[in-house]
Motif scaffolding. Structure first.
Motif, PDB file in Angstrom:
ATOM      1  N   GLY A   6       0.818  -1.208   0.000  1.00 54.75           N
ATOM      2  CA  GLY A   6       0.000   0.000   0.000  1.00 54.75           C
ATOM      3  C   GLY A   6       0.845   1.249   0.000  1.00 54.75           C
ATOM      4  O   GLY A   6       1.767   1.401  -0.801  1.00 54.75           O
ATOM      5  N   SER A   7       0.556   2.138   0.949  1.00 54.08           N
ATOM      6  CA  SER A   7       1.307   3.393   1.059  1.00 54.08           C
ATOM      7  C   SER A   7       2.466   3.287   2.036  1.00 54.08           C
ATOM      8  O   SER A   7       3.065   4.290   2.404  1.00 54.08           O
ATOM      9  N   GLY A   8       2.768   2.067   2.470  1.00 53.09           N
ATOM     10  CA  GLY A   8       3.850   1.883   3.427  1.00 53.09           C
ATOM     11  C   GLY A   8       5.216   2.051   2.809  1.00 53.09           C
ATOM     12  O   GLY A   8       5.382   2.128   1.587  1.00 53.09           O
ATOM     13  N   VAL A   9       6.223   2.084   3.669  1.00 53.00           N
ATOM     14  CA  VAL A   9       7.618   2.223   3.259  1.00 53.00           C
ATOM     15  C   VAL A   9       8.341   0.915   3.535  1.00 53.00           C
ATOM     16  O   VAL A   9       8.064   0.234   4.534  1.00 53.00           O
ATOM     17  N   VAL A  10       9.270   0.565   2.661  1.00 55.63           N
ATOM     18  CA  VAL A  10      10.038  -0.677   2.804  1.00 55.63           C
ATOM     19  C   VAL A  10      11.499  -0.325   3.056  1.00 55.63           C
ATOM     20  O   VAL A  10      12.095   0.455   2.310  1.00 55.63           O
ATOM     21  N   VAL A  11      12.069  -0.922   4.098  1.00 54.68           N
ATOM     22  CA  VAL A  11      13.471  -0.681   4.449  1.00 54.68           C
ATOM     23  C   VAL A  11      14.210  -2.015   4.490  1.00 54.68           C
ATOM     24  O   VAL A  11      13.927  -2.859   5.345  1.00 54.68           O
ATOM     25  N   PRO A  12      15.159  -2.260   3.573  1.00 49.84           N
ATOM     26  CA  PRO A  12      15.991  -3.459   3.668  1.00 49.84           C
ATOM     27  C   PRO A  12      16.880  -3.374   4.907  1.00 49.84           C
ATOM     28  O   PRO A  12      17.544  -2.359   5.137  1.00 49.84           O
ATOM     29  N   TYR A  13      16.901  -4.462   5.698  1.00 50.98           N
ATOM     30  CA  TYR A  13      17.670  -4.432   6.945  1.00 50.98           C
ATOM     31  C   TYR A  13      17.985  -5.859   7.374  1.00 50.98           C
ATOM     32  O   TYR A  13      17.085  -6.692   7.483  1.00 50.98           O
ATOM     33  N   LYS A  14      19.262  -6.138   7.599  1.00 52.91           N
ATOM     34  CA  LYS A  14      19.706  -7.435   8.095  1.00 52.91           C
ATOM     35  C   LYS A  14      19.165  -8.592   7.245  1.00 52.91           C
ATOM     36  O   LYS A  14      18.654  -9.584   7.764  1.00 52.91           O
ATOM     37  N   GLU A  15      19.283  -8.445   5.934  1.00 52.84           N
ATOM     38  CA  GLU A  15      18.891  -9.466   4.963  1.00 52.84           C
ATOM     39  C   GLU A  15      17.386  -9.731   4.959  1.00 52.84           C
ATOM     40  O   GLU A  15      16.931 -10.778   4.486  1.00 52.84           O
ATOM     41  N   ARG A  16      16.630  -8.796   5.463  1.00 49.94           N
ATOM     42  CA  ARG A  16      15.177  -8.875   5.446  1.00 49.94           C
ATOM     43  C   ARG A  16      14.611  -7.538   4.977  1.00 49.94           C
ATOM     44  O   ARG A  16      15.349  -6.567   4.768  1.00 49.94           O
ATOM     45  N   LEU A  17      13.297  -7.458   4.813  1.00 48.02           N
ATOM     46  CA  LEU A  17      12.609  -6.222   4.456  1.00 48.02           C
ATOM     47  C   LEU A  17      11.655  -5.851   5.580  1.00 48.02           C
ATOM     48  O   LEU A  17      10.849  -6.682   6.017  1.00 48.02           O
ATOM     49  N   LEU A  18      11.731  -4.623   6.051  1.00 47.12           N
ATOM     50  CA  LEU A  18      10.788  -4.108   7.043  1.00 47.12           C
ATOM     51  C   LEU A  18       9.741  -3.286   6.316  1.00 47.12           C
ATOM     52  O   LEU A  18      10.077  -2.361   5.577  1.00 47.12           O
ATOM     53  N   VAL A  19       8.465  -3.621   6.521  1.00 49.54           N
ATOM     54  CA  VAL A  19       7.371  -2.997   5.789  1.00 49.54           C
ATOM     55  C   VAL A  19       6.412  -2.351   6.773  1.00 49.54           C
ATOM     56  O   VAL A  19       5.880  -3.012   7.667  1.00 49.54           O
ATOM     57  N   THR A  20       6.187  -1.027   6.625  1.00 55.50           N
ATOM     58  CA  THR A  20       5.270  -0.324   7.517  1.00 55.50           C
ATOM     59  C   THR A  20       3.851  -0.324   6.959  1.00 55.50           C
ATOM     60  O   THR A  20       3.606  -0.774   5.845  1.00 55.50           O
TER      61      THR A  20
END
Length: 406
Positions: free
Chosen positions: A186-200
């Motif tokens: 959706g309108s969330g932001v994705v941050v690659p971190y520690k070989e994973r993706l963080l999705v808000t």
């Protein structure tokens, strides 16, 4: 003008680093080789070798500058003071960087520029690189995006919604690859971190942060919510997300992700919350505007917020622990504040009154302020009472500015 630093290169060899214990810090599971293969590679190439790049002994900072009116785009090398002109980009709305690449957004999409300057931090030692500056291409459909990268993937989250994942290696090779659309963001932001993706903005209530693998498959949903997520920053202690009631700090330990809320500790209206973080790369102290006349300082290490009343503010930043908060006011005055006392400790008039588009970029020893009306960029020694160290005069208006090489 006297350059802040002189360019020198390093010729560290694997043999030297093996003796110091640093060689292992540059290896990981995916790069592991047999002892014989590693020895052969070590004898052929210096430790930290990157094809097509020159390794340096200090950070290779470069400023990317764009004129929203004429479309002029230039890269200013802060070591050599040389400028490189690139093809024009009409209608630039925003300019961001992930440390190496600059992303110029306009109505037609987002153009990617390789600044040719970057830093690789291995924890126990750091490598600095410089290479040729070049246009890479465009990311179609990405408007005013939030951009975050790690060594494998770049996530481009458009303000209109949706995130594209780009192969980082292909970007480094000089071409924008076909992006993979990450579904369900959706309108969330994705941050690659520690070989994973963080999705808000995930979950049923759109107030969760999800952990996904790099293919987009769900791994976990963090228990601590982050309502109305706005603003994010990657620090040495984890990823910070701005939430309606404070900040959410997401960290990782042996493959397990944890989330910790850092509350404001007081009632904060929607217009006064932190929604856009600025900090020195690697620092755990963040600055964010709070309404029209104050700035939040978030100390991630101490898990604490400090609100500094500054008067009408255009931009703010800080270099971190022990450094002042640097604030550019709408009257064009740059002010340094002692964060602990919240008191002004130095002031310097820089820009004409009414400046609205200026930024404050900061590194380990200097701050940079763009003056669109004056066609200048100012280099400030923030540790010496805001001393004006250098002035870079330009033949265009630097409406937008970011610092790369970090």
């Amino acid at each position: 003008m006297t350059p802040r630093k002189s360019l020198t290169t390093t010729a560290l060899t694997c043999a030297v680093l093996a003796g110091s214990g640093l060689l292992a810090g540059c290896q990981n599971g995916s790069d592991a080789k047999s002892p014989s293969a590693a020895s052969a590679s070590a004898s052929a190439q210096p430790h930290g070798y990157v094809e097509g790049a020159e390794e340096a002994s200090e950070q290779q900072s470069r400023l990317v500058l764009a004129d929203a009116g004429t479309g002029a785009v230039e890269v200013l090398d802060l070591i050599t003071e040389d400028t490189t002109s690139l093809s024009r980009n009409d209608g630039v709305r925003s300019l961001r960087t992930d440390g190496r690449f600059a992303y110029l957004s306009s109505d037609g999409g987002t153009r990617v520029v390789d600044t040719g300057a970057w830093t690789v931090d291995h924890g126990d030692h750091v490598h600095y690189y410089r290479a040729a500056i070049r246009d890479v291409g465009a990311v179609a459909g990405a408007v005013s995006p939030r951009v975050h990268s790690d060594q494998a993937v770049t996530a481009v989250s458009s303000a209109k919604g949706g995130t594209q994942l780009l192969d980082r290696k292909k970007l480094e090779d000089g071409a924008v690859p076909r992006g993979t659309e990450l579904t369900g963001t959706g309108s969330g932001v994705v941050v690659p971190y520690k070989e994973r993706l963080l999705v808000t903005a995930a979950g049923a209530g759109k107030d969760s942060v999800e952990v996904r693998d790099r293919d987009g498959a769900g791994v976990a949903t963090l228990k601590e919510p982050c309502a109305q997520a706005r603003g994010e920053a990657v620090t040495r202690r984890g990823v910070v997300f701005g939430c309606a009631d404070g900040a959410l700090l997401v960290s990782e330990d042996k493959g397990t992700f944890q989330a910790e809320k850092i509350p404001y500790g007081t009632s904060v209206g929607a217009s006064e919350r932190a929604a856009e973080f600025h900090h020195r790369a690697g620092s755990t102290t963040l600055a964010a505007r709070s309404g029209d006349d104050a700035v939040w300082v978030l100390d991630v290490t101490d898990r604490s917020w400090t609100r500094v009343r500054t008067g009408p503010v255009v931009a703010a930043n800080t270099a971190g622990e022990g450094a002042p908060l640097i604030v550019l006011g709408k009257d064009g005055t740059l002010t340094a504040y002692d964060i602990a006392t919240r008191k002004s400790i130095a002031r310097k008039k820089l820009l004409a009154e009414g400046a609205e588009s200026a930024a404050v970029e900061i590194d380990t020893s200097r701050a940079y302020v763009n003056d669109a009306a004056g066609r200048k960029v100012y280099e400030i020694d923030y540790s010496d009472h805001l001393r004006l160290a250098r002035t870079f005069r330009l033949d265009f208006s630097p409406t937008h500015m970011v610092e790369a090489g970090r």
